[in-house]
Write an enzyme that holds these catalytic residues in place. Sequence first.
Site, PDB file in Angstrom:
ATOM      1  CG  ASP A 200     -20.292  19.408 -26.076  1.00  0.00           C
ATOM      2  OD1 ASP A 200     -20.035  20.555 -26.509  1.00  0.00           O
ATOM      3  OD2 ASP A 200     -19.417  18.657 -25.612  1.00  0.00           O
TER       4      ASP A 200
ATOM      5  CG  ASP B 232     -19.882  23.559 -28.622  1.00  0.00           C
ATOM      6  OD1 ASP B 232     -20.970  22.973 -28.750  1.00  0.00           O
ATOM      7  OD2 ASP B 232     -18.901  23.046 -28.043  1.00  0.00           O
TER       8      ASP B 232
ATOM      9  CB  SER C  27     -15.460  20.907 -28.524  1.00  0.00           C
ATOM     10  OG  SER C  27     -16.454  21.495 -27.739  1.00  0.00           O
TER      11      SER C  27
ATOM     12  CG  ASP D  21     -19.078  19.029 -29.598  1.00  0.00           C
ATOM     13  OD1 ASP D  21     -19.193  20.201 -29.190  1.00  0.00           O
ATOM     14  OD2 ASP D  21     -18.668  18.104 -28.875  1.00  0.00           O
TER      15      ASP D  21
END
Length: 451
Positions: free
Chosen positions: A246, A242, A103, A244
């Site tokens: 999400d 960010d 992440s 990833d």
Amino acid sequence: MARKFFGTDGVRGKANTYPMTADMALKIGAAAGRYFRNDGSNGHRVVIGKDTRLSGYMFESALTAGLTSTGMNVLLLGPIPTPGVGLLTTSMRADLGIMISASHNPACDNGVKFFGPDGFKLSDEAEMEIEALLEGEIIPAQATNIGRAKRIDDGRFRYAERLKGTFPAGMRLDGLKVVVDCANGAGYKVAPEVLWELGATVIPVGTAPDGFNINEGCGSTAPRTAAETIVTHGADVGICLDGDADRVMILDEKGIVADGDQIMGLFASRWAEKDRLQGGTLVATVMSNLGLERFLNDKGLALLRTNVGDRYVVEAMRAGGYNLGGEQSGHIVMTDYATTGDGLLAGLQFLSAMVETGKRASELCRVFETVPQVLKNVRYEAGADPLSAGAVQAAISSAEASLVGKGRLLIRKSGTEPLIRVMAECVDDTLLGQVVDGIVAEVEAVAKISA
């Protein structure tokens, strides 16, 4: 039973350091494969996506080896946002989805997130059963039943089409200049493509990943570069993702950041006006600002708080039949469209509000006044329990008494590190500082004694 490997969002740690090693990833893949291929048939599928970290290649190969060794067929998506994995797990009729990502963490970290066949993150119970399999002997498939691996080249495009399908029919972004910061991460191709295809003039930032620069001075946790780009180019708005993709932060035309609380407040109020907000309730975590709660209450809406972690937000949403939730950190979950937080989806919803209302980003980014909030972390020796000390308990009780009617206090242990997080909100800045500093001092004193 205590968790040994799984945290609040899968397994995470420093790459090539236990438990994030290639050997462990192979075992995790085999355990997950054995858990889902429990009937001996050869029709079981798993989709695997990843972000742009160098270690992603290693973990992708190791997980594939573990999964195929138990008879699972693996579909490799390559770099794709986490919500894309949730989407494709269901659309490709897979039993399991896996995202390889840490992440917003730095490039040296990595992690493994799991999605069930319904596209939602695995439950605590399922993760515990996989942990139990990890502890024992994992029986491999017979040689004739080993799984196959296949690379899927159009996963990103399938996800992009789904995103565009959530945008109001007939609406375009013509005339809007949008800075999109992809954090050199999983959204580095799909985010600029989607915005351009919807008509925006796109100024991309963080779209040159090299395996090491994910989240480095860019993205939702470091929006300064995007802010400077907005001002330099005279852009109308900024979308910061960010690693990833999400989570998201929205920046207005002056480069000022709006966090997840402001975005959720905007969406909740707009959805309520259109009778779209299920149960008149927004689901958020205990970290969301008190100002958000007051804003919603003034509109006759409710805020349901959960433990920290978007998975717990989603669990509460599903249990209560709610369709909007998220975190202050920028996870925005809209179950009308997706099974998990989706930064680009939230960005598109914000842009649609700009087009529909004709308002500038700055007019939409701050829908409520935040109550002053302070968060401090205190590191302690692993295995110790500073919160159980009498002096710390007394300091907490005294603080809670002083905040009655003026604010609130939240003390919790981090789910991923040996940290005590001390957070307070209060309309009185002086009292706020005194409360937090007093508790921190007591925790630090006990932590030093324990060490």
